[in-house]
Design a protein around this motif. Structure first.
Motif, PDB file in Angstrom:
ATOM      1  N   ALA A 169       0.954  -1.254  -0.035  1.00 41.04           N
ATOM      2  CA  ALA A 169       0.089   0.003  -0.097  1.00 41.04           C
ATOM      3  C   ALA A 169       1.156   0.993  -0.011  1.00 41.04           C
ATOM      4  N   ALA A 170       1.879   1.526   0.770  1.00 40.47           N
ATOM      5  CA  ALA A 170       2.783   2.398   1.433  1.00 40.47           C
ATOM      6  C   ALA A 170       3.212   2.414  -0.295  1.00 40.47           C
ATOM      7  N   LEU A 171       3.571   1.224  -1.023  1.00 38.22           N
ATOM      8  CA  LEU A 171       4.780   1.994  -1.980  1.00 38.22           C
ATOM      9  C   LEU A 171       3.611   1.953  -3.602  1.00 38.22           C
ATOM     10  N   ALA A 172       2.647   1.912  -2.905  1.00 36.39           N
ATOM     11  CA  ALA A 172       1.809   1.587  -4.474  1.00 36.39           C
ATOM     12  C   ALA A 172      -0.031   3.555  -3.740  1.00 36.39           C
ATOM     13  N   GLY A 173       0.935   3.558  -2.900  1.00 39.20           N
ATOM     14  CA  GLY A 173      -0.176   5.240  -2.711  1.00 39.20           C
ATOM     15  C   GLY A 173      -1.048   5.317  -2.845  1.00 39.20           C
ATOM     16  N   ASN A 174      -0.900   3.954  -1.430  1.00 39.44           N
ATOM     17  CA  ASN A 174      -2.993   3.936  -1.177  1.00 39.44           C
ATOM     18  C   ASN A 174      -2.731   4.363   0.270  1.00 39.44           C
ATOM     19  N   GLU A 175      -3.045   5.931   0.109  1.00 41.34           N
ATOM     20  CA  GLU A 175      -2.899   5.983   1.323  1.00 41.34           C
ATOM     21  C   GLU A 175      -4.293   6.012   2.227  1.00 41.34           C
ATOM     22  N   ASP A 176      -5.181   5.658   1.481  1.00 38.77           N
ATOM     23  CA  ASP A 176      -6.582   5.505   2.105  1.00 38.77           C
ATOM     24  C   ASP A 176      -6.844   4.337   3.290  1.00 38.77           C
ATOM     25  N   VAL A 177      -5.753   2.477   3.251  1.00 39.35           N
ATOM     26  CA  VAL A 177      -5.736   1.713   3.612  1.00 39.35           C
ATOM     27  C   VAL A 177      -4.830   2.327   4.586  1.00 39.35           C
ATOM     28  N   ILE A 178      -4.236   2.855   4.636  1.00 38.09           N
ATOM     29  CA  ILE A 178      -3.064   3.093   6.012  1.00 38.09           C
ATOM     30  C   ILE A 178      -3.194   2.646   7.528  1.00 38.09           C
ATOM     31  N   PRO A 179      -4.384   3.720   7.940  1.00 36.39           N
ATOM     32  CA  PRO A 179      -5.512   3.150   9.021  1.00 36.39           C
ATOM     33  C   PRO A 179      -6.141   2.105   9.273  1.00 36.39           C
ATOM     34  N   THR A 180      -6.365   1.401   8.961  1.00 36.81           N
ATOM     35  CA  THR A 180      -6.257  -0.289   8.665  1.00 36.81           C
ATOM     36  C   THR A 180      -5.177  -0.869   8.549  1.00 36.81           C
ATOM     37  N   LEU A 181      -4.883  -1.114   7.953  1.00 36.86           N
ATOM     38  CA  LEU A 181      -3.128  -1.518   8.193  1.00 36.86           C
ATOM     39  C   LEU A 181      -1.686  -0.755   9.003  1.00 36.86           C
TER      40      LEU A 181
ATOM     41  N   TYR B   9       9.404   2.263   2.255  1.00 29.52           N
ATOM     42  CA  TYR B   9       8.324   2.137   0.605  1.00 29.52           C
ATOM     43  C   TYR B   9       8.123   2.933   0.167  1.00 29.52           C
ATOM     44  N   ALA B  10       7.352   3.734   1.512  1.00 27.12           N
ATOM     45  CA  ALA B  10       6.281   4.810   1.063  1.00 27.12           C
ATOM     46  C   ALA B  10       7.434   6.263   0.353  1.00 27.12           C
ATOM     47  N   ALA B  11       9.010   6.332   1.412  1.00 26.21           N
ATOM     48  CA  ALA B  11       9.565   7.936   0.706  1.00 26.21           C
ATOM     49  C   ALA B  11      10.840   7.015  -0.542  1.00 26.21           C
ATOM     50  N   TRP B  12      10.977   5.803  -0.727  1.00 26.59           N
ATOM     51  CA  TRP B  12      11.246   5.294  -1.745  1.00 26.59           C
ATOM     52  C   TRP B  12      10.501   6.536  -2.902  1.00 26.59           C
TER      53      TRP B  12
ATOM     54  N   GLY C   9       8.621   7.940  -3.434  1.00 29.66           N
ATOM     55  CA  GLY C   9       7.721   9.016  -3.211  1.00 29.66           C
ATOM     56  C   GLY C   9       6.087   9.900  -2.928  1.00 29.66           C
ATOM     57  N   ASN C  10       6.291   8.812  -2.529  1.00 33.73           N
ATOM     58  CA  ASN C  10       4.667   9.253  -1.549  1.00 33.73           C
ATOM     59  C   ASN C  10       4.731   9.175  -0.592  1.00 33.73           C
ATOM     60  N   ARG C  11       4.347  10.710  -0.066  1.00 33.20           N
ATOM     61  CA  ARG C  11       4.647  11.790   0.815  1.00 33.20           C
ATOM     62  C   ARG C  11       3.944  11.466   1.156  1.00 33.20           C
ATOM     63  N   ILE C  12       2.073  11.668   1.261  1.00 29.47           N
ATOM     64  CA  ILE C  12       1.532  11.481   2.133  1.00 29.47           C
ATOM     65  C   ILE C  12       0.817  10.618   2.296  1.00 29.47           C
ATOM     66  N   CYS C  13       1.531   9.267   1.924  1.00 27.81           N
ATOM     67  CA  CYS C  13       1.650   7.412   2.255  1.00 27.81           C
ATOM     68  C   CYS C  13       3.189   7.619   3.975  1.00 27.81           C
ATOM     69  N   CYS C  14       3.986   8.533   3.905  1.00 24.77           N
ATOM     70  CA  CYS C  14       4.815   8.598   5.058  1.00 24.77           C
ATOM     71  C   CYS C  14       3.838   8.990   6.463  1.00 24.77           C
ATOM     72  N   ASP C  15       3.383  11.127   5.466  1.00 26.20           N
ATOM     73  CA  ASP C  15       2.852  11.039   7.080  1.00 26.20           C
ATOM     74  C   ASP C  15       1.875  10.334   6.914  1.00 26.20           C
ATOM     75  N   LYS C  16       0.349   9.788   6.939  1.00 26.80           N
ATOM     76  CA  LYS C  16      -0.130   8.882   7.770  1.00 26.80           C
ATOM     77  C   LYS C  16       0.431   8.286   8.026  1.00 26.80           C
ATOM     78  N   LEU C  17       2.003   6.822   7.461  1.00 26.83           N
ATOM     79  CA  LEU C  17       2.453   6.520   8.551  1.00 26.83           C
ATOM     80  C   LEU C  17       2.634   6.826   9.450  1.00 26.83           C
ATOM     81  N   ILE C  18       3.579   7.819   9.970  1.00 28.83           N
ATOM     82  CA  ILE C  18       3.652   8.862  10.696  1.00 28.83           C
ATOM     83  C   ILE C  18       2.474   8.652  12.152  1.00 28.83           C
ATOM     84  N   MET C  19       1.501   9.232  10.635  1.00 27.42           N
ATOM     85  CA  MET C  19       0.753   9.669  11.618  1.00 27.42           C
ATOM     86  C   MET C  19      -0.056   8.201  13.000  1.00 27.42           C
ATOM     87  N   HIS C  20       0.228   7.602  12.285  1.00 33.08           N
ATOM     88  CA  HIS C  20      -0.324   6.275  12.885  1.00 33.08           C
ATOM     89  C   HIS C  20       0.540   5.161  13.401  1.00 33.08           C
TER      90      HIS C  20
END
Length: 82
Positions: free
Chosen positions: A29-41, A58-61, A63-74
């Motif tokens: 999900a992080a690699l693909a930029g699927n930020e909507d599923v981050i809270p579930t995972l 994976y998200a940083a590699w 370049g998925n900034r929103i995923c990075c932010d959501k992962l940190i937030m979660h």
């Protein structure tokens, strides 16, 4: 969206923690930029693949900034090294 995703996982019997080479659904999900599923995972936020990479790596590699932010937030740990 989150509720629908969780329902779909349950409906089809998907184990969100299943992995290949220790790469989990959170990594994909992080690699693909699927930020909507981050809270579930969220429980998988700090899992490491066989090379030591976390979903945050994976998200940083990718370049998925929103995923990075959501992962940190979660709860992604910024101090895990690969």
């Amino acid at each position: 969206m989150r509720a629908a995703f969780e329902a779909l996982l349950r409906e089809v019997g998907v184990d969100a923690s299943a992995s290949w080479a220790d790469v989990t659904a959170a990594h994909w999900a992080a690699l693909a930029g699927n930020e909507d599923v981050i809270p579930t995972l969220r429980p998988l936020a700090n899992t490491q693949d066989m090379w030591g990479n976390t979903p945050l790596h994976y998200a940083a590699w990718a370049g998925n900034r929103i995923c990075c932010d959501k992962l940190i937030m979660h709860g992604a740990d910024l101090d895990i090294r690969d």
